[in-house]
Motif scaffolding. Structure first.
Motif, mmCIF file in Angstrom:
data_model
loop_
_atom_site.group_PDB
_atom_site.id
_atom_site.type_symbol
_atom_site.label_atom_id
_atom_site.label_comp_id
_atom_site.label_asym_id
_atom_site.label_seq_id
_atom_site.Cartn_x
_atom_site.Cartn_y
_atom_site.Cartn_z
ATOM 1 N N TYR A 1 -37.076 110.947 16.449
ATOM 2 C CA TYR A 1 -38.267 110.587 17.213
ATOM 3 C C TYR A 1 -37.932 109.987 18.576
ATOM 4 O O TYR A 1 -38.832 109.574 19.301
ATOM 5 N N VAL A 2 -36.660 109.911 18.909
ATOM 6 C CA VAL A 2 -36.248 109.335 20.189
ATOM 7 C C VAL A 2 -35.183 110.219 20.821
ATOM 8 O O VAL A 2 -34.631 111.117 20.178
ATOM 9 N N PHE A 3 -34.921 109.974 22.098
ATOM 10 C CA PHE A 3 -33.823 110.669 22.757
ATOM 11 C C PHE A 3 -32.505 110.148 22.182
ATOM 12 O O PHE A 3 -32.477 109.069 21.586
ATOM 13 N N PRO A 4 -31.411 110.900 22.326
ATOM 14 C CA PRO A 4 -30.134 110.465 21.713
ATOM 15 C C PRO A 4 -29.737 109.053 22.135
ATOM 16 O O PRO A 4 -29.584 108.762 23.315
ATOM 17 N N GLN A 5 -29.614 108.176 21.146
ATOM 18 C CA GLN A 5 -29.211 106.802 21.427
ATOM 19 C C GLN A 5 -28.700 106.164 20.145
ATOM 20 O O GLN A 5 -28.895 106.687 19.049
ATOM 21 N N THR A 6 -28.041 105.012 20.311
ATOM 22 C CA THR A 6 -27.519 104.295 19.148
ATOM 23 C C THR A 6 -28.634 103.485 18.495
ATOM 24 O O THR A 6 -29.698 103.279 19.082
ATOM 25 N N PHE A 7 -28.347 103.007 17.289
ATOM 26 C CA PHE A 7 -29.311 102.171 16.576
ATOM 27 C C PHE A 7 -29.601 100.899 17.361
ATOM 28 O O PHE A 7 -30.765 100.486 17.491
ATOM 29 N N ASP A 8 -28.558 100.267 17.903
ATOM 30 C CA ASP A 8 -28.737 99.034 18.670
ATOM 31 C C ASP A 8 -29.610 99.272 19.900
ATOM 32 O O ASP A 8 -30.451 98.435 20.251
ATOM 33 N N SER A 9 -29.422 100.418 20.554
ATOM 34 C CA SER A 9 -30.221 100.738 21.743
ATOM 35 C C SER A 9 -31.684 100.960 21.376
ATOM 36 O O SER A 9 -32.589 100.532 22.099
ATOM 37 N N PHE A 10 -31.916 101.621 20.249
ATOM 38 C CA PHE A 10 -33.290 101.861 19.792
ATOM 39 C C PHE A 10 -34.018 100.545 19.547
ATOM 40 O O PHE A 10 -35.155 100.357 19.985
ATOM 41 N N VAL A 11 -33.346 99.626 18.846
ATOM 42 C CA VAL A 11 -33.952 98.324 18.546
ATOM 43 C C VAL A 11 -34.219 97.557 19.837
ATOM 44 O O VAL A 11 -35.270 96.919 19.997
ATOM 45 N N LYS A 12 -33.284 97.627 20.778
ATOM 46 C CA LYS A 12 -33.439 96.906 22.045
ATOM 47 C C LYS A 12 -34.562 97.496 22.891
ATOM 48 O O LYS A 12 -35.347 96.765 23.498
ATOM 49 N N ASP A 13 -34.658 98.834 22.938
ATOM 50 C CA ASP A 13 -35.640 99.501 23.793
ATOM 51 C C ASP A 13 -37.072 99.350 23.279
ATOM 52 O O ASP A 13 -38.011 99.217 24.065
ATOM 53 N N GLY B 1 -38.020 97.162 20.542
ATOM 54 C CA GLY B 1 -38.323 95.887 19.903
ATOM 55 C C GLY B 1 -38.842 94.873 20.905
ATOM 56 O O GLY B 1 -39.123 95.200 22.052
ATOM 57 N N ASP B 2 -38.929 93.623 20.455
ATOM 58 C CA ASP B 2 -39.410 92.574 21.351
ATOM 59 C C ASP B 2 -38.318 91.567 21.692
ATOM 60 O O ASP B 2 -38.597 90.513 22.262
ATOM 61 N N GLY B 3 -37.085 91.886 21.350
ATOM 62 C CA GLY B 3 -35.962 91.021 21.685
ATOM 63 C C GLY B 3 -35.621 90.005 20.615
ATOM 64 O O GLY B 3 -34.611 89.310 20.728
ATOM 65 N N SER B 4 -36.454 89.916 19.573
ATOM 66 C CA SER B 4 -36.205 88.926 18.526
ATOM 67 C C SER B 4 -35.374 89.485 17.371
ATOM 68 O O SER B 4 -34.947 88.742 16.493
ATOM 69 N N GLU B 5 -35.146 90.807 17.369
ATOM 70 C CA GLU B 5 -34.442 91.440 16.252
ATOM 71 C C GLU B 5 -32.931 91.247 16.388
ATOM 72 O O GLU B 5 -32.342 91.618 17.413
ATOM 73 N N GLU B 6 -32.314 90.681 15.378
ATOM 74 C CA GLU B 6 -30.873 90.487 15.370
ATOM 75 C C GLU B 6 -30.315 90.850 14.000
ATOM 76 O O GLU B 6 -30.832 90.409 12.969
ATOM 77 N N LYS B 7 -29.272 91.645 13.999
ATOM 78 C CA LYS B 7 -28.684 92.074 12.731
ATOM 79 C C LYS B 7 -27.624 91.106 12.240
ATOM 80 O O LYS B 7 -27.424 90.931 11.043
ATOM 81 N N MET C 1 -35.791 97.264 12.072
ATOM 82 C CA MET C 1 -36.430 98.521 12.467
ATOM 83 C C MET C 1 -37.945 98.423 12.451
ATOM 84 O O MET C 1 -38.630 99.232 13.082
ATOM 85 N N ILE C 2 -38.481 97.445 11.737
ATOM 86 C CA ILE C 2 -39.927 97.397 11.509
ATOM 87 C C ILE C 2 -40.715 97.257 12.806
ATOM 88 O O ILE C 2 -41.631 98.044 13.084
ATOM 89 N N LYS C 3 -40.378 96.262 13.635
ATOM 90 C CA LYS C 3 -41.120 96.052 14.881
ATOM 91 C C LYS C 3 -40.968 97.216 15.859
ATOM 92 O O LYS C 3 -41.972 97.660 16.438
ATOM 93 N N PRO C 4 -39.744 97.728 16.094
ATOM 94 C CA PRO C 4 -39.621 98.875 17.001
ATOM 95 C C PRO C 4 -40.437 100.087 16.558
ATOM 96 O O PRO C 4 -41.078 100.749 17.379
ATOM 97 N N ILE C 5 -40.442 100.382 15.252
ATOM 98 C CA ILE C 5 -41.219 101.520 14.755
ATOM 99 C C ILE C 5 -42.708 101.257 14.940
ATOM 100 O O ILE C 5 -43.466 102.129 15.377
ATOM 101 N N ARG C 6 -43.136 100.041 14.610
ATOM 102 C CA ARG C 6 -44.548 99.692 14.770
ATOM 103 C C ARG C 6 -44.966 99.782 16.232
ATOM 104 O O ARG C 6 -46.063 100.268 16.539
ATOM 105 N N ASN C 7 -44.105 99.340 17.135
ATOM 106 C CA ASN C 7 -44.424 99.416 18.566
ATOM 107 C C ASN C 7 -44.572 100.859 19.022
ATOM 108 O O ASN C 7 -45.443 101.173 19.849
ATOM 109 N N GLN C 8 -43.725 101.748 18.491
ATOM 110 C CA GLN C 8 -43.850 103.158 18.846
ATOM 111 C C GLN C 8 -45.141 103.756 18.305
ATOM 112 O O GLN C 8 -45.799 104.545 18.984
#
Length: 237
Positions: free
Chosen positions: A84-96, A98-104, A175-182
């Motif tokens: 569902y996104v252009f080629p990117q890493t998992f960390d980049s997806f969460v950063k792009d 998300g809201d900045g609060s997600e930390e693994k 992943m929850i917030k980034p997916i919800r934002n999309q």
């Protein structure tokens, strides 16, 4: 898994019963799951009660896999978020998205293997800083401040096992917030993002929506939106 899916199906119902809702289908969303996770999950979804009813693409790189439960009459729809996104890493997806609060968090993957994991993970002290050295990258993956943050996190748990479980669960949680934002982003344009199977499908849908409802998009000419009640087929004669 299907017991949880049954609960999700019921809790996802709309308050307005007039809104169409397919309670039989529940989405199971992964990240790069079509290349990795599905190889471990799908073989166990074939039994007297379960059946793989549909595969979109190759089984080892499927965009969508449908698994039905013959008794509960529920369908699990396995989709890969990476499509569902252009080629990117998992960390980049969460950063792009998300809201900045997600930390693994952090974990020294090379510190454990199939021979020593029980001995290593049952210990109650944090891993030493040297354990985070990556032989692949040739560097320590954590700087001093990051290591101190890891120590603070690990000390909240009884042992390394508990922290390891928490660390793995974060893959899903962040992943929850980034997916919800999309989902919210596409909903602005009257598009059900999860209904499709790829970024290309959603892009095509957005293109058609822009033709009928240009007011939803910024920078478009001020053409009037399509009026479903208007009679566009009046004879010109």
């Amino acid at each position: 898994m299907f017991t949880i899916a049954d609960r999700i199906a019921e809790s996802n119902r709309y308050e307005d019963e007039n809104i169409p809702y397919n309670a039989k289908v529940v989405n199971a969303i992964g990240w790069n799951s079509s290349n990795f996770d599905n190889a471990f999950i799908i073989p166990y979804q074939i039994s007297e009660e379960l059946a793989v009813t549909s595969v979109l693409g190759k089984l080892n790189h499927a965009k969508q896999i449908m698994v039905s439960h013959n008794i509960k009459h529920i369908i699990l729809r396995f989709v890969d978020r990476i499509h569902y996104v252009f080629p990117q890493t998992f960390d980049s997806f969460v950063k792009d998205f998300g809201d900045g609060s997600e930390e693994k968090g952090a974990f020294p993957h090379e510190a454990i293997n199939s021979s020593n994991y029980e001995e290593v993970l049952t210990q109650t002290t944090p891993f030493p800083h040297t354990a985070f050295h990556s032989s692949l990258k040739g560097i320590n993956t954590l700087i001093e401040t990051q290591y101190n943050e890891y120590v603070d996190d690990e000390q909240k748990f009884n042992n390394r096992w508990d922290y390891f479980k928490y660390y793995n669960e974060q893959d899903t949680v962040i992943m929850i917030k980034p997916i919800r934002n999309q989902i919210i982003l596409f909903a602005r344009f009257k598009i059900d993002m999860i209904h499709s199977v790829s970024a290309a499908s959603n892009a095509a849908a957005a293109k058609f929506v822009s033709c009928y409802f240009p007011s939803l998009f910024t920078g478009y000419p001020p053409y009037p939106d399509f009026d479903i009640h208007a009679d566009y087929f009046i004879s010109k004669y």
